[in-house]
Design a protein around this motif. Sequence first.
Motif, short mmCIF file in Angstrom:
data_model
loop_
_atom_site.label_atom_id
_atom_site.label_comp_id
_atom_site.label_asym_id
_atom_site.label_seq_id
_atom_site.Cartn_x
_atom_site.Cartn_y
_atom_site.Cartn_z
N ARG A 95 -9.78 -0.57 18.66
CA ARG A 95 -9.28 -1.45 17.62
C ARG A 95 -10.22 -2.64 17.38
N GLN A 96 -11.13 -2.89 18.30
CA GLN A 96 -12.11 -3.95 18.14
C GLN A 96 -13.44 -3.42 17.59
N GLY A 97 -13.45 -2.13 17.25
CA GLY A 97 -14.67 -1.51 16.76
C GLY A 97 -14.50 -0.90 15.38
N ALA A 98 -15.25 0.16 15.14
CA ALA A 98 -15.23 0.86 13.86
C ALA A 98 -14.29 2.06 13.97
N MET A 99 -13.11 1.91 13.45
CA MET A 99 -12.10 2.97 13.52
C MET A 99 -11.37 3.05 12.18
N VAL A 100 -10.65 4.14 12.00
CA VAL A 100 -9.81 4.28 10.81
C VAL A 100 -8.63 5.17 11.15
N THR A 101 -7.44 4.74 10.78
CA THR A 101 -6.25 5.58 10.79
C THR A 101 -5.98 6.01 9.35
N ILE A 102 -5.92 7.31 9.14
CA ILE A 102 -5.80 7.88 7.80
C ILE A 102 -4.44 8.56 7.68
N PRO A 103 -3.67 8.28 6.63
CA PRO A 103 -2.37 8.93 6.43
C PRO A 103 -2.53 10.36 5.91
N GLY A 104 -2.92 11.26 6.82
CA GLY A 104 -3.17 12.64 6.42
C GLY A 104 -1.93 13.49 6.34
N GLY A 105 -0.78 12.98 6.82
CA GLY A 105 0.46 13.74 6.74
C GLY A 105 1.04 13.71 5.33
N TRP A 106 1.88 14.68 5.06
CA TRP A 106 2.49 14.79 3.73
C TRP A 106 3.53 13.70 3.52
N ARG A 107 3.49 13.06 2.36
CA ARG A 107 4.50 12.09 1.94
C ARG A 107 5.16 12.63 0.66
N THR A 108 6.48 12.56 0.62
CA THR A 108 7.23 13.12 -0.51
C THR A 108 7.94 12.02 -1.28
N MET A 109 7.94 12.15 -2.59
CA MET A 109 8.61 11.18 -3.44
C MET A 109 9.40 11.92 -4.52
N GLY A 229 9.39 16.97 -20.97
CA GLY A 229 9.46 15.52 -20.91
C GLY A 229 8.54 14.93 -19.86
N HIS A 230 8.65 13.62 -19.70
CA HIS A 230 7.81 12.86 -18.77
C HIS A 230 8.59 12.55 -17.50
N TYR A 231 7.92 12.71 -16.38
CA TYR A 231 8.49 12.40 -15.07
C TYR A 231 7.64 11.30 -14.43
N THR A 232 8.29 10.32 -13.85
CA THR A 232 7.56 9.24 -13.22
C THR A 232 8.07 9.00 -11.81
N GLY A 233 7.20 8.53 -10.96
CA GLY A 233 7.53 8.18 -9.58
C GLY A 233 6.34 7.49 -8.95
N SER A 234 6.51 6.94 -7.77
CA SER A 234 5.40 6.24 -7.11
C SER A 234 5.55 6.29 -5.61
N ILE A 235 4.44 6.08 -4.94
CA ILE A 235 4.41 5.95 -3.49
C ILE A 235 3.39 4.88 -3.15
N THR A 236 3.69 4.07 -2.16
CA THR A 236 2.81 2.98 -1.77
C THR A 236 2.37 3.15 -0.32
N TYR A 237 1.06 3.10 -0.10
CA TYR A 237 0.49 3.08 1.24
C TYR A 237 0.17 1.63 1.59
#
Length: 421
Positions: A95-109, A229-237
Amino acid sequence: MKCLSTAGRGMVSVLFAALLAGLSTANAATREITAVFRPDPAKPMDNKFVNTTLVSGFCHTFPAQCAAEGLFSMLVRGLDFESSGPIQPDQPDIRQGAMVTIPGGWRTMQIVNSATGESEELSVRIAGWGGGYTLSESVIDIVGGGGSIYEGHEKLWVGGNWRRAPQPCRATSVSNHFGFTGFEFFWITPEQDVTCAKQTKYLIPGFKYSQMNLAYELRTPNPLKMSTGHYTGSITYSVGPGQDFDMGDIMLPNDSALTLNFNLEVQHTLKVEVPPGGNRVDLEPQEGWQAWLNSGRKPTRLFRDQRFHISASSRFKMALECQYVSGNTCAVAEPDTGHAVPVDVSVSLPEGLTDAAGQPVNRRRLLRDGSGTELFQPSFYVDRRSGTLHFEVGRSQVEEMLDSGAKAYSGNVTVIWDSEV
């Protein structure tokens, strides 16, 4: 009698858009993804959305790999990460270096039709991450690359340069230095939230990620079950230490969120074609009128089967409209006396079109109130396949007609195919 067939307005369209935007600052990154579902007669079994977004980032350079893995990519300029202090060599705390946590799991909306309120589920996952890192000063000179900048980046990190992705991330062919202090990379992520970290062998006074390059994968709804028709939705990371996109405690973002807004539009086809002259239906006995004329033997029924061709990628319902009404069905009448008898109307639909329970449609009765025919649905795009309308006057009604002495009965029957389900 006449049979008039009409097709419900059947153009249903899917434009598919996702908007990436940090929520907390004015310079938040924004990206739009567009896709469309449009039935293709050449590919009736291929009923998926087509992503039509202008490709940028990884998939622009490696389109074949992205196509094989079902990935799309985009550059997200404006969302950067910069170190709040030096990165120490051989740092045991990632955590004090060069790291990344990536949200690679599926998110559903939920995506919602703005006109009807009906909703569908859409899922997304981040399938790859990369961009460019920049060292605050010429660390490569300190490392010594034997005159090669690339070799300097190789020696700087445990396990080699950033082309060599740390587990569980997967390496790609992206590997290029820019200037004396920059290096481009891209890593593929598994279908789960993962952390990938690189450890430095030398002190790095300052470190920055810029021009974030994201790959993403989508699971879109079945467009054949969606209305027009039009469908709308959103997800926030969330972005930052301990959040969805987490670069550790020392690499801090210039924004706290990344939002994907979706806007979908579907383009369906519903078209019914009746052969020339098919709008006039003459009801006759199976053996013709000769037996009645020659021997007086009354026909057991009057009927006619009328073929039609249907193209359908959307749900639809069917019903009747009548010139002369007999209960819940139509009738034909003798104009002078007004005597009328009911006509049974039914429909058989081609393979690929079923009822709401998934059952084939064979001689399904059509009624004025539409009961029993409230929903037919395609299991694939049905392109100009044959169906049949069945018209019949039963035995007892035929006897009434003959006993009345009338010479002709007629009436208009309108068969309705309606995509507004």
